[in-house]
Design a protein around this motif. Sequence first.
Motif, mmCIF file in Angstrom:
data_model
loop_
_atom_site.group_PDB
_atom_site.id
_atom_site.type_symbol
_atom_site.label_atom_id
_atom_site.label_comp_id
_atom_site.label_asym_id
_atom_site.label_seq_id
_atom_site.Cartn_x
_atom_site.Cartn_y
_atom_site.Cartn_z
ATOM 1 N N LEU A 72 1.004 -49.585 83.186
ATOM 2 C CA LEU A 72 0.870 -50.867 82.504
ATOM 3 C C LEU A 72 1.831 -50.977 81.322
ATOM 4 C CD1 LEU A 72 -3.006 -51.356 82.537
ATOM 5 C CD2 LEU A 72 -1.284 -52.274 84.107
ATOM 6 N N GLN A 73 2.166 -49.851 80.692
ATOM 7 C CA GLN A 73 3.115 -49.883 79.588
ATOM 8 C C GLN A 73 4.476 -50.391 80.069
ATOM 9 O OE1 GLN A 73 1.054 -47.409 80.384
ATOM 10 N NE2 GLN A 73 0.393 -46.242 78.601
ATOM 11 N N ALA A 74 4.881 -49.973 81.254
ATOM 12 C CA ALA A 74 6.158 -50.428 81.815
ATOM 13 C C ALA A 74 6.099 -51.924 82.124
ATOM 14 C CB ALA A 74 6.506 -49.633 83.069
ATOM 15 N N GLY A 76 4.179 -54.142 80.592
ATOM 16 C CA GLY A 76 4.197 -54.821 79.298
ATOM 17 C C GLY A 76 5.590 -54.865 78.694
ATOM 18 N N GLY A 77 6.324 -53.764 78.793
ATOM 19 C CA GLY A 77 7.695 -53.727 78.288
ATOM 20 C C GLY A 77 8.599 -54.680 79.041
ATOM 21 N N HIS A 78 8.417 -54.748 80.348
ATOM 22 C CA HIS A 78 9.215 -55.657 81.181
ATOM 23 C C HIS A 78 8.972 -57.112 80.768
ATOM 24 C CE1 HIS A 78 11.162 -57.274 84.760
ATOM 25 N NE2 HIS A 78 10.083 -58.017 84.944
ATOM 26 N N ILE A 79 7.715 -57.459 80.575
ATOM 27 C CA ILE A 79 7.374 -58.825 80.159
ATOM 28 C C ILE A 79 8.001 -59.132 78.803
ATOM 29 C CG2 ILE A 79 5.475 -60.316 79.391
ATOM 30 C CD1 ILE A 79 3.771 -58.907 81.628
ATOM 31 N N GLY A 80 7.865 -58.217 77.856
ATOM 32 C CA GLY A 80 8.459 -58.415 76.536
ATOM 33 C C GLY A 80 9.960 -58.606 76.605
ATOM 34 N N ASP A 81 10.633 -57.768 77.396
ATOM 35 C CA ASP A 81 12.089 -57.861 77.540
ATOM 36 C C ASP A 81 12.504 -59.193 78.168
ATOM 37 O OD1 ASP A 81 12.292 -55.342 76.423
ATOM 38 O OD2 ASP A 81 12.604 -54.321 78.351
ATOM 39 N N LYS A 82 11.757 -59.648 79.164
ATOM 40 C CA LYS A 82 12.075 -60.922 79.823
ATOM 41 C C LYS A 82 11.932 -62.105 78.839
ATOM 42 C CE LYS A 82 12.672 -60.910 84.173
ATOM 43 N NZ LYS A 82 13.975 -61.115 84.795
ATOM 44 N N LEU A 83 10.896 -62.068 78.026
ATOM 45 C CA LEU A 83 10.692 -63.148 77.055
ATOM 46 C C LEU A 83 11.794 -63.156 75.995
ATOM 47 C CD1 LEU A 83 6.826 -62.915 76.751
ATOM 48 C CD2 LEU A 83 8.109 -64.880 77.605
ATOM 49 N N ILE A 84 12.181 -61.979 75.525
ATOM 50 C CA ILE A 84 13.261 -61.889 74.535
ATOM 51 C C ILE A 84 14.575 -62.369 75.145
ATOM 52 C CG2 ILE A 84 14.685 -60.238 73.246
ATOM 53 C CD1 ILE A 84 11.991 -58.709 72.694
ATOM 54 N N ALA A 85 14.836 -61.967 76.375
ATOM 55 C CA ALA A 85 16.081 -62.374 77.045
ATOM 56 C C ALA A 85 16.126 -63.875 77.317
ATOM 57 C CB ALA A 85 16.255 -61.601 78.352
ATOM 58 N N LYS A 94 4.506 -59.192 71.531
ATOM 59 C CA LYS A 94 3.420 -58.220 71.686
ATOM 60 C C LYS A 94 2.667 -58.585 72.962
ATOM 61 C CE LYS A 94 -0.213 -58.277 68.937
ATOM 62 N NZ LYS A 94 -1.149 -58.048 67.817
ATOM 63 N N VAL A 95 2.576 -57.636 73.874
ATOM 64 C CA VAL A 95 1.891 -57.846 75.147
ATOM 65 C C VAL A 95 0.701 -56.896 75.213
ATOM 66 C CG1 VAL A 95 2.095 -57.772 77.661
ATOM 67 C CG2 VAL A 95 4.060 -58.472 76.279
ATOM 68 N N THR A 96 -0.476 -57.449 75.435
ATOM 69 C CA THR A 96 -1.685 -56.654 75.625
ATOM 70 C C THR A 96 -2.165 -56.885 77.050
ATOM 71 O OG1 THR A 96 -2.261 -56.983 73.301
ATOM 72 C CG2 THR A 96 -4.015 -56.189 74.758
ATOM 73 N N ILE A 97 -2.434 -55.779 77.754
ATOM 74 C CA ILE A 97 -2.887 -55.862 79.146
ATOM 75 C C ILE A 97 -4.209 -55.124 79.271
ATOM 76 C CG2 ILE A 97 -2.343 -55.369 81.563
ATOM 77 C CD1 ILE A 97 0.627 -55.170 80.701
ATOM 78 N N ALA A 107 -18.489 -44.761 82.125
ATOM 79 C CA ALA A 107 -18.815 -46.161 81.833
ATOM 80 C C ALA A 107 -17.831 -46.706 80.808
ATOM 81 C CB ALA A 107 -20.237 -46.253 81.296
ATOM 82 N N LEU A 108 -17.171 -47.806 81.176
ATOM 83 C CA LEU A 108 -16.252 -48.473 80.250
ATOM 84 C C LEU A 108 -16.029 -49.894 80.710
ATOM 85 C CD1 LEU A 108 -13.191 -48.541 81.778
ATOM 86 C CD2 LEU A 108 -13.419 -46.116 81.274
ATOM 87 N N ASP A 109 -15.624 -50.738 79.783
ATOM 88 C CA ASP A 109 -15.346 -52.134 80.121
ATOM 89 C C ASP A 109 -13.976 -52.290 80.758
ATOM 90 O OD1 ASP A 109 -17.752 -53.125 79.205
ATOM 91 O OD2 ASP A 109 -16.986 -53.548 77.207
ATOM 92 N N CYS A 110 -12.970 -51.660 80.157
ATOM 93 C CA CYS A 110 -11.613 -51.789 80.657
ATOM 94 C C CYS A 110 -10.715 -50.784 79.940
ATOM 95 C CB CYS A 110 -11.070 -53.207 80.445
ATOM 96 S SG CYS A 110 -10.867 -53.676 78.710
ATOM 97 N N VAL A 111 -9.532 -50.634 80.461
ATOM 98 C CA VAL A 111 -8.469 -49.914 79.771
ATOM 99 C C VAL A 111 -7.520 -50.979 79.262
ATOM 100 C CG1 VAL A 111 -6.470 -48.408 80.109
ATOM 101 C CG2 VAL A 111 -8.681 -47.792 81.095
ATOM 102 N N GLU A 112 -7.056 -50.814 78.030
ATOM 103 C CA GLU A 112 -6.171 -51.799 77.422
ATOM 104 C C GLU A 112 -4.946 -51.093 76.853
ATOM 105 O OE1 GLU A 112 -7.631 -55.217 74.888
ATOM 106 O OE2 GLU A 112 -6.792 -53.915 73.335
ATOM 107 N N ILE A 113 -3.785 -51.678 77.097
ATOM 108 C CA ILE A 113 -2.561 -51.162 76.505
ATOM 109 C C ILE A 113 -1.921 -52.285 75.697
ATOM 110 C CG2 ILE A 113 -2.229 -49.484 78.353
ATOM 111 C CD1 ILE A 113 0.270 -52.266 78.039
ATOM 112 N N GLU A 114 -1.084 -51.896 74.752
ATOM 113 C CA GLU A 114 -0.342 -52.867 73.964
ATOM 114 C C GLU A 114 1.072 -52.370 73.813
ATOM 115 O OE1 GLU A 114 -2.032 -54.860 70.302
ATOM 116 O OE2 GLU A 114 -0.550 -53.526 69.376
ATOM 117 N N VAL A 115 2.023 -53.262 74.058
ATOM 118 C CA VAL A 115 3.443 -52.948 73.933
ATOM 119 C C VAL A 115 4.068 -53.983 73.016
ATOM 120 C CG1 VAL A 115 5.650 -52.772 75.152
ATOM 121 C CG2 VAL A 115 3.570 -51.912 76.221
ATOM 122 N N ILE A 116 4.875 -53.524 72.068
ATOM 123 C CA ILE A 116 5.605 -54.418 71.184
ATOM 124 C C ILE A 116 7.087 -54.211 71.402
ATOM 125 C CG2 ILE A 116 6.124 -55.015 68.785
ATOM 126 C CD1 ILE A 116 3.244 -54.087 68.111
#
Length: 120
Positions: A72-74, A76-85, A94-97, A107-116
Amino acid sequence: MAKIRINNMMFYGFHGQYEYEREQGQKFYFDVEVTTKNDKVVESDDEADTINSSTIYSIVKDAVENKKFHLLQALGGHIGDKLIAHSDVVAEVKVTIRKQYVPISGALDCVEIEVIRKAQ
């Protein structure tokens, strides 16, 4: 600077470390925050001085639905790069997934990542 946030976008994608995740797919949830290089849009009220929220949505949707990532980090980074470009007014993204169904036995709700990502 000005900020544009789109929260809790949901897309179906085929991302994950395991082959079955990339074959079966699942729902992913996205928050995206775009920071502009200045606040010119506040005074100008001109769309040319910002990035349109529907453009942000379309770029995220395209990346999620038309590519496959192991991590997911990759993604998020791809999305950030596309928006900047896409726009020279974008200073930072900042992308949170969130991914609800993960191969973790517990037991957990979700896994969350954040890329800036920052414009050069």
